[in-house]
Design a protein around this motif. Structure first.
Motif, PDB file in Angstrom:
ATOM      1  N   UNK A  78     -77.164 -29.766 -43.520  1.00 14.67           N
ATOM      2  CA  UNK A  78     -76.136 -29.887 -42.476  1.00 14.67           C
ATOM      3  C   UNK A  78     -74.790 -29.376 -42.995  1.00 14.67           C
ATOM      4  N   UNK A  79     -74.429 -29.761 -44.214  1.00 17.20           N
ATOM      5  CA  UNK A  79     -73.175 -29.306 -44.810  1.00 17.20           C
ATOM      6  C   UNK A  79     -73.176 -27.789 -44.986  1.00 17.20           C
ATOM      7  N   UNK A  80     -74.252 -27.246 -45.505  1.00 19.08           N
ATOM      8  CA  UNK A  80     -74.349 -25.800 -45.719  1.00 19.08           C
ATOM      9  C   UNK A  80     -74.243 -25.052 -44.397  1.00 19.08           C
ATOM     10  N   UNK A  81     -74.939 -25.539 -43.376  1.00 23.89           N
ATOM     11  CA  UNK A  81     -74.895 -24.879 -42.071  1.00 23.89           C
ATOM     12  C   UNK A  81     -73.510 -24.971 -41.439  1.00 23.89           C
ATOM     13  N   UNK A  82     -72.858 -26.125 -41.576  1.00 24.24           N
ATOM     14  CA  UNK A  82     -71.497 -26.271 -41.054  1.00 24.24           C
ATOM     15  C   UNK A  82     -70.544 -25.298 -41.745  1.00 24.24           C
ATOM     16  N   UNK A  83     -70.677 -25.165 -43.054  1.00 26.22           N
ATOM     17  CA  UNK A  83     -69.829 -24.233 -43.802  1.00 26.22           C
ATOM     18  C   UNK A  83     -70.128 -22.794 -43.403  1.00 26.22           C
ATOM     19  N   UNK A  84     -71.401 -22.476 -43.232  1.00 29.45           N
ATOM     20  CA  UNK A  84     -71.802 -21.132 -42.795  1.00 29.45           C
ATOM     21  C   UNK A  84     -71.208 -20.817 -41.423  1.00 29.45           C
ATOM     22  N   UNK A  85     -71.280 -21.767 -40.505  1.00 25.60           N
ATOM     23  CA  UNK A  85     -70.721 -21.568 -39.171  1.00 25.60           C
ATOM     24  C   UNK A  85     -69.212 -21.359 -39.233  1.00 25.60           C
ATOM     25  N   UNK A  86     -68.547 -22.124 -40.077  1.00 27.78           N
ATOM     26  CA  UNK A  86     -67.094 -21.990 -40.218  1.00 27.78           C
ATOM     27  C   UNK A  86     -66.722 -20.630 -40.790  1.00 27.78           C
ATOM     28  N   UNK A  87     -67.450 -20.158 -41.772  1.00 26.83           N
ATOM     29  CA  UNK A  87     -67.198 -18.837 -42.355  1.00 26.83           C
ATOM     30  C   UNK A  87     -67.376 -17.758 -41.290  1.00 26.83           C
ATOM     31  N   UNK A  88     -68.457 -17.852 -40.494  1.00 27.50           N
ATOM     32  CA  UNK A  88     -68.686 -16.877 -39.430  1.00 27.50           C
ATOM     33  C   UNK A  88     -67.568 -16.917 -38.391  1.00 27.50           C
ATOM     34  N   UNK A  89     -67.102 -18.098 -38.064  1.00 28.60           N
ATOM     35  CA  UNK A  89     -65.993 -18.250 -37.124  1.00 28.60           C
ATOM     36  C   UNK A  89     -64.733 -17.578 -37.674  1.00 28.60           C
ATOM     37  N   UNK A  90     -64.421 -17.828 -38.940  1.00 27.89           N
ATOM     38  CA  UNK A  90     -63.238 -17.233 -39.563  1.00 27.89           C
ATOM     39  C   UNK A  90     -63.351 -15.712 -39.656  1.00 27.89           C
TER      40      UNK A  90
END
Length: 97
Positions: A78-90
């Motif tokens: 969950x943490x990895x996916x949340x970070x991945x989503x945030x990176x893609x958003x940025x």
């Protein structure tokens, strides 16, 4: 968390994803190489939603890779996916989208 060097995973099929495609559970299991019970478990853990589109397929493959290669549990996933989503958003913001 150590990488698993001895992966006996079969090769995944090659396909051209369509941006607006929606897949059935059977199609997702075939295209991702992940069995249906595992995909349903991902849903129950809140890692994916029931909308099986191209992004969900990519996400399932990513989850499976991290889960098997690095022995990550549900909280780490969950943490990895949340970070991945945030990176893609940025990245999208930087591109001006």
């Amino acid at each position: 968390m150590k990488p698993n060097a001895d992966s006996d995973q079969p090769a995944l099929p090659v396909y051209e994803p369509e941006d607006d495609a929606v897949y059935t559970l059977d199609m997702v299991t075939t295209l991702s190489g992940v069995d249906s019970s595992t995909i349903i478990r991902y849903q129950e853990q809140g890692l994916i939603n029931r909308n099986y589109n191209t992004e969900a397929l990519r996400r399932i493959r990513c989850i499976r890779h991290v889960e098997t290669e690095y022995e990550a549990g549900p909280h780490a996933l969950k943490l990895i996916l949340d970070l991945r989503d945030e990176v893609e958003h940025l990245r999208g913001l930087l591109r001006g989208h």
